[in-house]
Design a protein around this motif. Structure first.
Motif, PDB file in Angstrom:
ATOM      1  N   ILE A   8       0.989  -1.141  -0.053  1.00 59.98           N
ATOM      2  CA  ILE A   8      -0.208  -0.282  -0.178  1.00 59.98           C
ATOM      3  C   ILE A   8       0.741   1.056   0.096  1.00 59.98           C
ATOM      4  CG2 ILE A   8      -1.999   1.246   1.012  1.00 59.98           C
ATOM      5  CD1 ILE A   8      -2.735  -1.557   2.228  1.00 59.98           C
ATOM      6  N   TYR A   9       2.064   0.961   0.736  1.00 55.85           N
ATOM      7  CA  TYR A   9       2.634   2.374   0.974  1.00 55.85           C
ATOM      8  C   TYR A   9       4.106   2.598  -0.527  1.00 55.85           C
ATOM      9  CZ  TYR A   9       2.828   2.902   5.974  1.00 55.85           C
ATOM     10  OH  TYR A   9       2.667   3.703   7.599  1.00 55.85           O
ATOM     11  N   LEU A  10       4.000   1.257  -0.969  1.00 55.55           N
ATOM     12  CA  LEU A  10       4.192   0.844  -1.666  1.00 55.55           C
ATOM     13  C   LEU A  10       3.711   2.059  -3.090  1.00 55.55           C
ATOM     14  CD1 LEU A  10       7.824   0.298  -3.407  1.00 55.55           C
ATOM     15  CD2 LEU A  10       6.193  -1.528  -4.201  1.00 55.55           C
ATOM     16  N   ILE A  11       3.028   1.359  -3.593  1.00 55.12           N
ATOM     17  CA  ILE A  11       2.146   1.448  -4.773  1.00 55.12           C
ATOM     18  C   ILE A  11       1.670   3.605  -4.618  1.00 55.12           C
ATOM     19  CG2 ILE A  11      -0.474   1.818  -5.427  1.00 55.12           C
ATOM     20  CD1 ILE A  11      -0.065  -1.128  -4.878  1.00 55.12           C
ATOM     21  N   ALA A  12       1.368   3.489  -3.234  1.00 58.70           N
ATOM     22  CA  ALA A  12       1.109   5.357  -3.115  1.00 58.70           C
ATOM     23  C   ALA A  12       2.031   6.215  -3.082  1.00 58.70           C
ATOM     24  CB  ALA A  12       0.827   5.359  -1.506  1.00 58.70           C
ATOM     25  N   ALA A  14       5.036   5.578  -5.364  1.00 57.14           N
ATOM     26  CA  ALA A  14       5.474   5.848  -6.253  1.00 57.14           C
ATOM     27  C   ALA A  14       4.758   5.946  -7.387  1.00 57.14           C
ATOM     28  CB  ALA A  14       5.656   4.185  -7.085  1.00 57.14           C
ATOM     29  N   GLY A  15       3.575   5.809  -6.859  1.00 54.80           N
ATOM     30  CA  GLY A  15       2.199   6.717  -8.269  1.00 54.80           C
ATOM     31  C   GLY A  15       2.677   8.282  -7.354  1.00 54.80           C
TER      32      GLY A  15
ATOM     33  N   ALA B  42      13.762  -2.825  -0.317  1.00 55.76           N
ATOM     34  CA  ALA B  42      14.415  -1.945  -0.261  1.00 55.76           C
ATOM     35  C   ALA B  42      15.000  -2.092  -1.697  1.00 55.76           C
ATOM     36  CB  ALA B  42      15.865  -2.377  -0.175  1.00 55.76           C
ATOM     37  N   VAL B  43      14.932  -2.975  -2.310  1.00 57.32           N
ATOM     38  CA  VAL B  43      15.002  -3.513  -4.362  1.00 57.32           C
ATOM     39  C   VAL B  43      13.701  -2.227  -4.786  1.00 57.32           C
ATOM     40  CG1 VAL B  43      14.663  -4.502  -5.939  1.00 57.32           C
ATOM     41  CG2 VAL B  43      16.844  -5.307  -4.057  1.00 57.32           C
ATOM     42  N   LEU B  44      12.662  -3.252  -4.668  1.00 58.84           N
ATOM     43  CA  LEU B  44      11.436  -3.053  -4.973  1.00 58.84           C
ATOM     44  C   LEU B  44      10.413  -1.357  -5.065  1.00 58.84           C
ATOM     45  CD1 LEU B  44       8.876  -5.639  -3.798  1.00 58.84           C
ATOM     46  CD2 LEU B  44       9.125  -4.876  -6.446  1.00 58.84           C
ATOM     47  N   ILE B  45      11.914  -0.744  -3.320  1.00 53.11           N
ATOM     48  CA  ILE B  45      11.061   1.109  -3.703  1.00 53.11           C
ATOM     49  C   ILE B  45      12.694   1.461  -4.554  1.00 53.11           C
ATOM     50  CG2 ILE B  45      11.696   2.729  -2.002  1.00 53.11           C
ATOM     51  CD1 ILE B  45      11.066   1.207   0.306  1.00 53.11           C
ATOM     52  N   SER B  46      12.967   0.700  -4.108  1.00 52.67           N
ATOM     53  CA  SER B  46      14.376   1.428  -5.807  1.00 52.67           C
ATOM     54  C   SER B  46      13.831   1.463  -6.800  1.00 52.67           C
ATOM     55  CB  SER B  46      15.390   1.561  -6.111  1.00 52.67           C
ATOM     56  OG  SER B  46      15.873   1.650  -4.610  1.00 52.67           O
ATOM     57  N   LEU B  47      13.309   0.472  -7.783  1.00 51.28           N
ATOM     58  CA  LEU B  47      13.047  -0.234  -8.775  1.00 51.28           C
ATOM     59  C   LEU B  47      11.808   1.409  -9.405  1.00 51.28           C
ATOM     60  CD1 LEU B  47      13.349  -2.073 -11.254  1.00 51.28           C
ATOM     61  CD2 LEU B  47      11.703  -3.619 -10.585  1.00 51.28           C
ATOM     62  N   THR B  48      10.930   1.649  -8.990  1.00 55.39           N
ATOM     63  CA  THR B  48       9.461   2.092  -8.222  1.00 55.39           C
ATOM     64  C   THR B  48       9.970   3.546  -8.123  1.00 55.39           C
ATOM     65  OG1 THR B  48       8.568   1.213  -6.089  1.00 55.39           O
ATOM     66  CG2 THR B  48       8.250  -0.235  -8.758  1.00 55.39           C
ATOM     67  N   ASN B  49      10.762   3.849  -7.795  1.00 59.94           N
ATOM     68  CA  ASN B  49      10.528   5.605  -7.243  1.00 59.94           C
ATOM     69  C   ASN B  49      11.705   6.722  -8.237  1.00 59.94           C
ATOM     70  OD1 ASN B  49       8.263   5.639  -5.316  1.00 59.94           O
ATOM     71  ND2 ASN B  49       9.137   4.170  -4.925  1.00 59.94           N
ATOM     72  N   LEU B  50      12.810   5.646  -7.582  1.00 61.13           N
ATOM     73  CA  LEU B  50      13.735   6.413  -8.778  1.00 61.13           C
ATOM     74  C   LEU B  50      14.564   8.032  -7.832  1.00 61.13           C
ATOM     75  CD1 LEU B  50      13.790   5.137 -12.569  1.00 61.13           C
ATOM     76  CD2 LEU B  50      15.295   4.662 -10.884  1.00 61.13           C
TER      77      LEU B  50
END
Lengths: 105, 243
Positions: A8-12, A14-15, B42-50
């Motif tokens: 949920i955090y990640l989608i918010a 990154a979105g 951690a890797v997913l955060i980096s991959l989706t946010n940059l």
């Protein structure tokens, strides 16, 4: 950390980050003719990069003396029109040498 | 103006960014795991946010059980500068860039990728942009993975030295231009003075960095756009004169 909550955090996160970048890039899709805006956009990359660099770069290493030395080396290398990689490498080496000197000499 | 549209050239131009990203994302990897995230997270955060600053701010909110609204607001404040960069980049994209490409390129419009794309005299094409995004993303994600898995394998003094890499790149982009162009130099000087004021002055220094970057660069750029407007023709002429 629990995966459901994490996603949920990640989608918010990154979105929002994506929308901030995407909306202007997609909406402004015609060449701008307005002289003021054109000039403004001409200056923007240089001011944005400079504002992000100074004074933040002086706190990017272990000691601000090494950061100042590294920054000055980068400026000199850039004045001699070295490539991006070369300037970056020279400044890192300068920081390293300065810190070795500060710590062990 | 011509357009550069070579994937290879993009990859090559992205290489210094990739090198500069590695230690920063390495530090992010260490930071995330220390705070209780898994390696994969951690890797997913980096991959989706940059976004370095945005990601660093997000981890404590996540592990501290902050609200989603709080997380969104933090990202908006820290990352709003990318809007400005996207408007600027929109004028730099060549004819090969279609609508779908814009949706994809937007994902990779980081400070450094924007900086390198802007530093080209020509328009930038789709293939060039994809190359320019691919190399740094690889560095960003693999750096995060390495940091999260291997922790402190790099000696502190090496990480410290690498901390200046990104700034060295910025200097390499700005300095040659302000050496040749008096008005750009004055504009940059003003933005730097503002930046220092916002960094050190009481009250003003409480403003989050994300906003400071926008305020200082917009003020200086707008003032100089009024005082010394520059037309596309003039920019083209300077390009021809200088080389």
């Amino acid at each position: 950390m629990d995966n459901t909550k994490f996603f949920i955090y990640l989608i918010a996160m990154a979105g929002v980050t994506y929308l901030v970048r995407m909306v202007p890039l997609v909406l402004v899709n015609k060449p701008i003719k307005n002289k003021f805006i054109l000039s403004f956009l001409y200056y923007v990359p240089y001011t944005v990069l400079s504002v992000m660099t100074i004074p933040a770069c002086f706190y990017a290493t272990n000691s601000y003396i090494s950061a100042v030395v590294g920054f000055l080396v980068a400026v000199v290398a850039a004045l001699f029109k070295r490539s991006l990689v070369q300037v970056a490498v020279f400044s890192c080496v300068a920081v390293f040498v300065t810190e070795v000197f500060l710590n062990y000499v | 103006m011509n357009e550069i549209n070579s994937f290879k050239k993009g990859i090559k131009a992205g290489l210094p960014i990739c090198v500069g990203y590695f230690p920063v994302s390495f530090a992010f990897g260490i930071f995330s795991v220390e705070n209780g995230l898994s390696v994969l997270q951690a890797v997913l955060i980096s991959l989706t946010n940059l976004t370095s600053a945005g990601q660093l701010a997000a981890v404590p909110i996540m592990v501290g059980g902050g609200t989603v609204v709080e997380l969104i607001l933090a990202q908006l404040v820290i990352n709003s500068r990318y809007s400005l960069m996207s408007v600027s980049l929109s004028q730099k994209l060549g004819k090969s860039v279609k609508l779908l490409d814009r949706f994809l390129i937007a994902f990779g419009n980081t400070d450094e990728i924007f900086a390198v794309a802007s530093s080209n005299k020509e328009y930038v094409g789709r293939k060039y942009m994809y190359g320019l995004i691919l190399t740094p993303v690889t560095g960003w994600v693999s750096g995060t993975l390495a940091g999260a898995v291997a922790g402190n394998i790099l000696p502190d003094i090496v990480t410290s030295a690498l901390g200046l890499a990104i700034y060295g790149m910025f200097v390499a982009i700005v300095v040659p231009v302000i050496k040749e162009e008096k008005w750009t130099a004055l504009c940059v000087a003003l933005s730097v003075v503002l930046s220092c004021i916002f960094y050190y002055a009481p009250v003003l220094k409480e403003i989050p960095t994300g906003f400071t970057v926008i305020i200082c660069s917009v003020l200086a750029s707008a003032l100089f756009a009024l005082v010394k407007p520059i037309t596309i023709e003039e920019i083209k002429k300077e390009v021809t004169d200088n080389g």
